[in-house]
Design a protein around this motif. Structure first.
Motif, PDB file in Angstrom:
ATOM      1  N   VAL A  35      33.618  35.722  44.554  1.00  9.61           N
ATOM      2  CA  VAL A  35      33.225  36.240  45.866  1.00  9.61           C
ATOM      3  C   VAL A  35      34.387  36.194  46.855  1.00  9.61           C
ATOM      4  CG1 VAL A  35      31.670  35.935  47.835  1.00  9.61           C
ATOM      5  CG2 VAL A  35      30.824  35.562  45.497  1.00  9.61           C
ATOM      6  N   VAL A  36      34.673  37.347  47.450  1.00  7.42           N
ATOM      7  CA  VAL A  36      35.626  37.455  48.552  1.00  7.42           C
ATOM      8  C   VAL A  36      34.804  37.649  49.817  1.00  7.42           C
ATOM      9  CG1 VAL A  36      37.524  38.772  49.561  1.00  7.42           C
ATOM     10  CG2 VAL A  36      37.383  38.491  47.069  1.00  7.42           C
ATOM     11  N   GLY A  37      34.986  36.762  50.803  1.00  6.76           N
ATOM     12  CA  GLY A  37      34.105  36.794  51.955  1.00  6.76           C
ATOM     13  C   GLY A  37      34.797  36.988  53.284  1.00  6.76           C
ATOM     14  N   TYR A  38      34.063  37.632  54.190  1.00  9.26           N
ATOM     15  CA  TYR A  38      34.497  37.786  55.576  1.00  9.26           C
ATOM     16  C   TYR A  38      33.364  37.298  56.465  1.00  9.26           C
ATOM     17  CZ  TYR A  38      35.380  39.966  60.097  1.00  9.26           C
ATOM     18  OH  TYR A  38      35.567  40.179  61.443  1.00  9.26           O
ATOM     19  N   VAL A  39      33.709  36.500  57.477  1.00 12.48           N
ATOM     20  CA  VAL A  39      32.723  36.013  58.435  1.00 12.48           C
ATOM     21  C   VAL A  39      33.180  36.403  59.836  1.00 12.48           C
ATOM     22  CG1 VAL A  39      31.571  34.001  59.422  1.00 12.48           C
ATOM     23  CG2 VAL A  39      32.087  34.062  56.968  1.00 12.48           C
ATOM     24  N   LEU A  51      40.315  47.628  54.193  1.00 19.48           N
ATOM     25  CA  LEU A  51      39.117  47.093  53.544  1.00 19.48           C
ATOM     26  C   LEU A  51      38.694  47.977  52.377  1.00 19.48           C
ATOM     27  CD1 LEU A  51      36.915  44.906  53.599  1.00 19.48           C
ATOM     28  CD2 LEU A  51      35.604  46.386  55.131  1.00 19.48           C
ATOM     29  N   THR A  52      38.752  49.287  52.556  1.00 21.85           N
ATOM     30  CA  THR A  52      38.382  50.216  51.483  1.00 21.85           C
ATOM     31  C   THR A  52      39.324  50.076  50.297  1.00 21.85           C
ATOM     32  OG1 THR A  52      37.471  51.792  53.079  1.00 21.85           O
ATOM     33  CG2 THR A  52      38.036  52.638  50.902  1.00 21.85           C
ATOM     34  N   LYS A  53      40.625  49.973  50.570  1.00 23.90           N
ATOM     35  CA  LYS A  53      41.608  49.809  49.493  1.00 23.90           C
ATOM     36  C   LYS A  53      41.341  48.536  48.697  1.00 23.90           C
ATOM     37  CE  LYS A  53      45.589  52.228  51.513  1.00 23.90           C
ATOM     38  NZ  LYS A  53      46.977  52.074  52.040  1.00 23.90           N
ATOM     39  N   VAL A  54      41.046  47.467  49.416  1.00 28.53           N
ATOM     40  CA  VAL A  54      40.812  46.169  48.781  1.00 28.53           C
ATOM     41  C   VAL A  54      39.569  46.207  47.896  1.00 28.53           C
ATOM     42  CG1 VAL A  54      40.115  43.804  49.273  1.00 28.53           C
ATOM     43  CG2 VAL A  54      42.019  44.803  50.524  1.00 28.53           C
ATOM     44  N   ILE A  55      38.505  46.803  48.397  1.00 28.68           N
ATOM     45  CA  ILE A  55      37.256  46.892  47.639  1.00 28.68           C
ATOM     46  C   ILE A  55      37.443  47.713  46.367  1.00 28.68           C
ATOM     47  CG2 ILE A  55      34.929  47.889  47.691  1.00 28.68           C
ATOM     48  CD1 ILE A  55      34.908  47.152  50.731  1.00 28.68           C
ATOM     49  N   LYS A  56      38.177  48.817  46.481  1.00 26.14           N
ATOM     50  CA  LYS A  56      38.419  49.681  45.319  1.00 26.14           C
ATOM     51  C   LYS A  56      39.367  49.030  44.319  1.00 26.14           C
ATOM     52  CE  LYS A  56      37.587  54.167  47.543  1.00 26.14           C
ATOM     53  NZ  LYS A  56      38.186  55.468  47.957  1.00 26.14           N
ATOM     54  N   HIS A  58      39.621  45.853  43.676  1.00 21.12           N
ATOM     55  CA  HIS A  58      39.041  44.652  43.061  1.00 21.12           C
ATOM     56  C   HIS A  58      37.565  44.874  42.703  1.00 21.12           C
ATOM     57  CE1 HIS A  58      42.481  41.981  43.884  1.00 21.12           C
ATOM     58  NE2 HIS A  58      42.595  42.636  45.036  1.00 21.12           N
ATOM     59  N   PRO A  59      37.299  45.796  41.781  1.00 21.33           N
ATOM     60  CA  PRO A  59      35.901  46.052  41.396  1.00 21.33           C
ATOM     61  C   PRO A  59      35.266  44.878  40.667  1.00 21.33           C
ATOM     62  CG  PRO A  59      37.392  47.213  39.917  1.00 21.33           C
ATOM     63  CD  PRO A  59      38.239  46.659  41.034  1.00 21.33           C
ATOM     64  N   ASP A  60      36.105  43.951  40.200  1.00 17.62           N
ATOM     65  CA  ASP A  60      35.607  42.777  39.482  1.00 17.62           C
ATOM     66  C   ASP A  60      35.205  41.643  40.414  1.00 17.62           C
ATOM     67  OD1 ASP A  60      38.326  42.551  40.232  1.00 17.62           O
ATOM     68  OD2 ASP A  60      38.642  40.934  38.792  1.00 17.62           O
ATOM     69  N   LYS A  61      35.290  41.893  41.730  1.00 23.07           N
ATOM     70  CA  LYS A  61      34.936  40.871  42.724  1.00 23.07           C
ATOM     71  C   LYS A  61      33.852  41.407  43.657  1.00 23.07           C
ATOM     72  CE  LYS A  61      39.668  39.103  42.580  1.00 23.07           C
ATOM     73  NZ  LYS A  61      40.112  40.086  41.575  1.00 23.07           N
ATOM     74  N   PRO A  83      29.009  49.165  44.638  1.00 25.05           N
ATOM     75  CA  PRO A  83      28.194  48.129  43.989  1.00 25.05           C
ATOM     76  C   PRO A  83      28.732  46.716  44.191  1.00 25.05           C
ATOM     77  CG  PRO A  83      29.523  49.297  42.355  1.00 25.05           C
ATOM     78  CD  PRO A  83      29.692  50.037  43.655  1.00 25.05           C
ATOM     79  N   ASN A  84      29.981  46.590  44.645  1.00 25.51           N
ATOM     80  CA  ASN A  84      30.572  45.259  44.816  1.00 25.51           C
ATOM     81  C   ASN A  84      30.708  44.859  46.284  1.00 25.51           C
ATOM     82  OD1 ASN A  84      32.629  47.205  45.204  1.00 25.51           O
ATOM     83  ND2 ASN A  84      34.236  45.731  44.693  1.00 25.51           N
ATOM     84  N   VAL A  85      29.866  45.444  47.147  1.00 22.29           N
ATOM     85  CA  VAL A  85      29.881  45.095  48.569  1.00 22.29           C
ATOM     86  C   VAL A  85      28.471  44.718  49.019  1.00 22.29           C
ATOM     87  CG1 VAL A  85      30.403  45.849  50.911  1.00 22.29           C
ATOM     88  CG2 VAL A  85      31.788  46.680  49.014  1.00 22.29           C
ATOM     89  N   VAL A  86      28.366  43.591  49.713  1.00 22.79           N
ATOM     90  CA  VAL A  86      27.075  43.131  50.238  1.00 22.79           C
ATOM     91  C   VAL A  86      27.242  42.773  51.715  1.00 22.79           C
ATOM     92  CG1 VAL A  86      25.314  41.321  50.157  1.00 22.79           C
ATOM     93  CG2 VAL A  86      26.228  42.265  48.031  1.00 22.79           C
TER      94      VAL A  86
END
Length: 205
Positions: A35-39, A51-56, A58-61, A83-86
């Protein structure tokens, strides 16, 4: 004379991340990925291109975003399609350690502009008190002062790579160093500094 009292944090609360057991948040039910988290607030200060670059990259996170705000005025991306963003939504301060407990890496993906260059991020000390690995953009001079205990990325590619580096840096020694760094940054420390400044300042009448 001008004296600056930097932002601090409720460090005792966030230290509980390392000392207490927490129930898995419902937003992470069934998750098997790191889990990679932002608060924090999700809006004006965030570099959504990054943020978009990072999410794309690291699909395994799983990227867990905790906080209030609406990203739609700032980007055309629909992060709910990934699917990897909540998005966990806003939480009370007392609830944050429960979410941080299950984060492997924390991030501060802020833009670098006139607004952010004056920010001393409260969340930096919160993340550190929780003992968490941190990856941040170099958006202000104050952030640079944390480079011994955080990954301060100079550009998007470096930020993407630093997440991978941070993921494997969670040794007990590093966790301890992060917590120790936060110990001088509690609100009580700022109050002590305030009175020290007053006591050492000569007031001319």
């Amino acid at each position: 004379n001008v004296h600056i009292l930097p932002n601090a944090a409720q460090t005792d609360l966030f230290k509980t991340v390392q000392t207490e057991k927490f129930e898995l948040p419902q937003e992470l039910a069934g998750n098997t990925k790191p889990v990679v988290g932002y608060v924090g607030h999700i809006g004006l200060r965030i570099d959504f291109e990054l943020l978009t670059k990072v999410i794309k990259a690291h699909p395994d996170k799983l990227f867990l975003m905790v906080g209030p705000g609406d990203y739609t005025p700032f980007t055309a991306e629909n992060y709910h399609e990934y699917p990897n963003v909540v998005f966990a939504g806003p939480k009370k301060l007392a609830e944050l350690p429960r979410y941080l407990h299950f984060m492997d890496v924390t991030i501060i993906p802020f833009l670098k502009n006139d607004l952010t260059k004056s920010i001393y991020p409260l969340k930096m000390n919160e993340y550190l008190a929780a003992g968490k690995a941190i990856v941040t953009t170099d958006f202000s001079v104050d952030v640079e002062s944390f480079k011994d205990v955080a990954y301060v990325s100079k550009n998007h590619d470096e930020f993407v790579n630093d997440i991978s580096e941070a993921m494997v840096s969670n040794s007990n020694e590093n966790v301890k160093r992060r917590v120790q760094t936060s110990e001088g940054n509690a609100w009580s420390d700022r109050i002590d500094l305030f009175w020290e400044i007053l006591e050492n300042t000569k007031i001319e009448r």
